[in-house]
Design a protein around this motif. Structure first.
Motif, PDB file in Angstrom:
ATOM      1  N   VAL A  10       0.873  -1.174   0.000  1.00 20.76           N
ATOM      2  CA  VAL A  10       0.000   0.000   0.000  1.00 20.76           C
ATOM      3  C   VAL A  10       0.910   1.224   0.000  1.00 20.76           C
ATOM      4  O   VAL A  10       1.703   1.412   0.930  1.00 20.76           O
ATOM      5  CB  VAL A  10      -0.915   0.022   1.245  1.00 20.76           C
ATOM      6  N   GLU A  11       0.831   2.049  -1.053  1.00 27.69           N
ATOM      7  CA  GLU A  11       1.770   3.167  -1.212  1.00 27.69           C
ATOM      8  C   GLU A  11       1.451   4.330  -0.272  1.00 27.69           C
ATOM      9  O   GLU A  11       2.344   4.983   0.254  1.00 27.69           O
ATOM     10  CB  GLU A  11       1.769   3.656  -2.665  1.00 27.69           C
ATOM     11  N   SER A  12       0.145   4.589  -0.074  1.00 29.05           N
ATOM     12  CA  SER A  12      -0.273   5.698   0.794  1.00 29.05           C
ATOM     13  C   SER A  12      -1.704   5.448   1.229  1.00 29.05           C
ATOM     14  O   SER A  12      -2.391   4.573   0.674  1.00 29.05           O
ATOM     15  CB  SER A  12      -0.171   7.027   0.034  1.00 29.05           C
ATOM     16  N   GLY A  13      -2.161   6.191   2.238  1.00 32.65           N
ATOM     17  CA  GLY A  13      -3.509   5.984   2.759  1.00 32.65           C
ATOM     18  C   GLY A  13      -4.557   6.107   1.665  1.00 32.65           C
ATOM     19  O   GLY A  13      -4.604   7.108   0.941  1.00 32.65           O
ATOM     20  N   GLY A  14      -5.386   5.069   1.502  1.00 30.69           N
ATOM     21  CA  GLY A  14      -6.425   5.083   0.478  1.00 30.69           C
ATOM     22  C   GLY A  14      -6.011   4.478  -0.843  1.00 30.69           C
ATOM     23  O   GLY A  14      -6.850   4.269  -1.727  1.00 30.69           O
ATOM     24  N   ALA A  15      -4.720   4.199  -1.007  1.00 31.13           N
ATOM     25  CA  ALA A  15      -4.242   3.595  -2.259  1.00 31.13           C
ATOM     26  C   ALA A  15      -4.572   2.099  -2.278  1.00 31.13           C
ATOM     27  O   ALA A  15      -4.739   1.482  -1.229  1.00 31.13           O
ATOM     28  CB  ALA A  15      -2.731   3.803  -2.400  1.00 31.13           C
ATOM     29  N   PRO A  16      -4.643   1.495  -3.468  1.00 31.69           N
ATOM     30  CA  PRO A  16      -4.927   0.056  -3.544  1.00 31.69           C
ATOM     31  C   PRO A  16      -3.714  -0.771  -3.113  1.00 31.69           C
ATOM     32  O   PRO A  16      -2.612  -0.254  -2.938  1.00 31.69           O
ATOM     33  CB  PRO A  16      -5.240  -0.159  -5.023  1.00 31.69           C
ATOM     34  N   PHE A  17      -3.948  -2.072  -2.966  1.00 33.94           N
ATOM     35  CA  PHE A  17      -2.861  -3.022  -2.739  1.00 33.94           C
ATOM     36  C   PHE A  17      -2.241  -3.339  -4.107  1.00 33.94           C
ATOM     37  O   PHE A  17      -2.928  -3.821  -4.997  1.00 33.94           O
ATOM     38  CB  PHE A  17      -3.379  -4.309  -2.104  1.00 33.94           C
ATOM     39  N   ALA A  18      -0.942  -3.054  -4.264  1.00 32.04           N
ATOM     40  CA  ALA A  18      -0.278  -3.261  -5.555  1.00 32.04           C
ATOM     41  C   ALA A  18       0.837  -4.284  -5.388  1.00 32.04           C
ATOM     42  O   ALA A  18       1.698  -4.147  -4.511  1.00 32.04           O
ATOM     43  CB  ALA A  18       0.292  -1.941  -6.068  1.00 32.04           C
ATOM     44  N   LEU A  19       0.832  -5.314  -6.246  1.00 34.69           N
ATOM     45  CA  LEU A  19       1.853  -6.356  -6.157  1.00 34.69           C
ATOM     46  C   LEU A  19       3.174  -5.835  -6.712  1.00 34.69           C
ATOM     47  O   LEU A  19       3.230  -5.303  -7.826  1.00 34.69           O
ATOM     48  CB  LEU A  19       1.422  -7.608  -6.929  1.00 34.69           C
ATOM     49  N   THR A  20       4.221  -6.002  -5.919  1.00 39.50           N
ATOM     50  CA  THR A  20       5.539  -5.499  -6.310  1.00 39.50           C
ATOM     51  C   THR A  20       6.612  -6.324  -5.599  1.00 39.50           C
ATOM     52  O   THR A  20       6.329  -6.966  -4.578  1.00 39.50           O
ATOM     53  CB  THR A  20       5.672  -3.999  -5.958  1.00 39.50           C
ATOM     54  N   ASP A  21       7.825  -6.334  -6.137  1.00 36.76           N
ATOM     55  CA  ASP A  21       8.922  -7.060  -5.506  1.00 36.76           C
ATOM     56  C   ASP A  21       9.514  -6.232  -4.365  1.00 36.76           C
ATOM     57  O   ASP A  21       9.723  -5.021  -4.501  1.00 36.76           O
ATOM     58  CB  ASP A  21      10.013  -7.381  -6.526  1.00 36.76           C
ATOM     59  N   VAL A  22       9.777  -6.900  -3.250  1.00 41.92           N
ATOM     60  CA  VAL A  22      10.404  -6.258  -2.090  1.00 41.92           C
ATOM     61  C   VAL A  22      11.523  -7.169  -1.593  1.00 41.92           C
ATOM     62  O   VAL A  22      11.609  -8.334  -1.987  1.00 41.92           O
ATOM     63  CB  VAL A  22       9.383  -6.011  -0.946  1.00 41.92           C
ATOM     64  N   GLU A  23      12.393  -6.607  -0.743  1.00 37.03           N
ATOM     65  CA  GLU A  23      13.461  -7.408  -0.141  1.00 37.03           C
ATOM     66  C   GLU A  23      13.170  -7.601   1.341  1.00 37.03           C
ATOM     67  O   GLU A  23      12.853  -6.642   2.051  1.00 37.03           O
ATOM     68  CB  GLU A  23      14.826  -6.716  -0.302  1.00 37.03           C
ATOM     69  N   LEU A  24      13.277  -8.849   1.796  1.00 38.57           N
ATOM     70  CA  LEU A  24      13.163  -9.155   3.221  1.00 38.57           C
ATOM     71  C   LEU A  24      14.566  -9.254   3.816  1.00 38.57           C
ATOM     72  O   LEU A  24      15.453  -9.869   3.216  1.00 38.57           O
ATOM     73  CB  LEU A  24      12.441 -10.492   3.451  1.00 38.57           C
ATOM     74  N   GLU A 350      -7.235  -7.217  -4.586  1.00 39.41           N
ATOM     75  CA  GLU A 350      -8.140  -6.065  -4.710  1.00 39.41           C
ATOM     76  C   GLU A 350      -9.598  -6.518  -4.852  1.00 39.41           C
ATOM     77  O   GLU A 350     -10.504  -5.883  -4.323  1.00 39.41           O
ATOM     78  CB  GLU A 350      -7.724  -5.175  -5.884  1.00 39.41           C
ATOM     79  N   ARG A 351      -9.821  -7.623  -5.568  1.00 39.23           N
ATOM     80  CA  ARG A 351     -11.189  -8.160  -5.693  1.00 39.23           C
ATOM     81  C   ARG A 351     -11.677  -8.637  -4.328  1.00 39.23           C
ATOM     82  O   ARG A 351     -12.845  -8.426  -3.957  1.00 39.23           O
ATOM     83  CB  ARG A 351     -11.213  -9.305  -6.715  1.00 39.23           C
ATOM     84  N   ALA A 352     -10.786  -9.266  -3.568  1.00 35.31           N
ATOM     85  CA  ALA A 352     -11.151  -9.718  -2.218  1.00 35.31           C
ATOM     86  C   ALA A 352     -11.526  -8.531  -1.334  1.00 35.31           C
ATOM     87  O   ALA A 352     -12.494  -8.589  -0.565  1.00 35.31           O
ATOM     88  CB  ALA A 352      -9.994 -10.504  -1.602  1.00 35.31           C
ATOM     89  N   VAL A 353     -10.757  -7.430  -1.450  1.00 33.61           N
ATOM     90  CA  VAL A 353     -11.058  -6.216  -0.678  1.00 33.61           C
ATOM     91  C   VAL A 353     -12.441  -5.690  -1.050  1.00 33.61           C
ATOM     92  O   VAL A 353     -13.257  -5.345  -0.183  1.00 33.61           O
ATOM     93  CB  VAL A 353      -9.980  -5.139  -0.923  1.00 33.61           C
TER      94      VAL A 353
END
Length: 368
Positions: A10-24, A350-353
């Motif tokens: 989630v990039e900012s409040g109210g933004a959708p959930f966007a699939l992206t690569d991250v590092e753990l 997003e469909r689940a949301v």
């Protein structure tokens, strides 16, 4: 060495959930890397994503995970690679409430689980292109194919049980169940009222059906949910769109009122109706969380006949004991959790949301 994984950011409040690569980050002391198999979607996730809580965004949410341990960091003794785990909240383990068997009331609960977005030492568990993201949500941030999880968030479970069927135990289900079993503790012949027939409320109904309470009243405004509540153990239902809740409860109890009320909606008007429906010495358990700073007016004199209003976090559960017990009840068919669950591929978050927000589904579970 860090691990790259796909996450719903989630990039900012109210933004959708966007699939992206991250590092753990690599697993540190007391942490494990878990390959996610399923994770529930909860109203708390939506509240944080909307910007309603001060969680650092952009960030990765998700707090009803279930998966398989892939690697463990130093000093981890409770789980090993290959173990099946349900993910729940984290806690410090050392404060008075943790030592007393009430980790949901850990003195560091808010920053560790809900609003901190970091480990207790301030370091980040998740980054993207070298920049830290909000993570460590309930010690897990499970809206990702892999999650870096606090050992205190991990509960080892029977590997024969489908993880897709038990993911919601970590938050919503244990909250509803704990309201009944850990707080109200119904005696023979008692009357319970559950306000709101969503995932938490219906979990409370299922829990009440496993107690000596003889009257279990479910309240909602959606007739299909009330019908499901009856099938799950409610003896009576009240449609709040058609009747005054307090009057209806008093009518169903010959004017005495309810011994226990579980308020799951987060609406203060509903909470007040529940308080007014209490019998002498009755207890109202406040589960639903409205925005921070919300207040409710109560009739003080009406409380004097021994009535109690009690707040609740995560069912006041000691997870290492309660979650395996709930898994066994699901496995035996005595806690028919599958009646609440709808499965969605992780990519369809997003469909689940949308379906959850529209009331089309009670408990969405994302599968990986």
């Amino acid at each position: 060495m860090s691990t790259t994984t796909r996450a719903a950011v989630v990039e900012s409040g109210g933004a959708p959930f966007a699939l992206t690569d991250v590092e753990l980050d690599e697993p540190g002391p007391g942490e494990a890397l878990v390959r996610m198999v399923a994770t529930g979607l909860c109203h708390t996730d939506l509240g944080v994503a909307s910007g309603g809580l001060p969680f650092p965004l952009p960030g990765v949410l998700g707090h009803e995970g279930a998966g398989v341990v892939e690697a463990v960091g130093p000093n981890v003794t409770g789980v090993a690679p290959g173990d099946h785990v349900v993910l729940s909240f984290t806690s410090c383990g050392g404060c008075r409430n943790c030592r007393d068997g009430h980790p949901a009331y850990c003195v560091t609960w808010l920053p560790l689980n809900l609003i901190g977005g970091r480990r207790a030492d301030g370091t980040s568990t998740i980054s993207r292109d070298g920049a830290p993201l909000g993570g460590h949500f309930f010690g897990q941030s499970s809206f990702a194919e892999r999650a870096l999880v606090d050992e205190r968030s991990l509960v080892k479970v029977d590997p024969n049980v489908q993880l897709e069927s038990i993911a919601p135990l970590g938050c919503g289900v244990q909250t509803g169940v704990g309201a009944v079993w850990n707080v109200l503790k119904p005696e023979a012949g008692s009357c319970l009222v559950v306000l709101g027939a969503g995932a938490v409320g219906l979990s409370a109904v299922m829990a009440a059906a496993l107690t000596p309470a003889t009257t279990v009243i479910a309240v909602d405004m959606v007739s299909e949910r009330l019908e499901l509540a009856r099938e799950l153990g409610a003896t009576h239902t009240v449609n709040a769109a058609e009747a005054d809740v307090t009057e209806a409860v008093l009518a169903l109890t010959d004017g005495r009122g309810a011994d226990g009320v579980v308020e799951t909606t987060g609406a203060v008007a509903v909470l007040r109706k529940g308080a007014d429906a209490l019998a002498p010495r009755g207890t109202l358990v406040v589960v639903g969380a409205p925005p921070f700073g919300t207040e409710v007016a109560l009739d003080v004199n009406a409380l004097l006949p021994g009535k109690k209003v009690v707040g609740l976090t995560l069912g006041d559960s000691e997870t290492q004991t309660s979650i395996p017990a709930l898994v066994a009840l699901v496995q035996d068919g005595r806690l028919p959790l599958h009646r609440l669950i709808s499965h969605y591929p992780f990519a369809d978050i997003e469909r689940a949301v949308r379906d959850m927000s529209a009331g089309k589904t009670i408990k969405p579970v994302l599968t990986f």
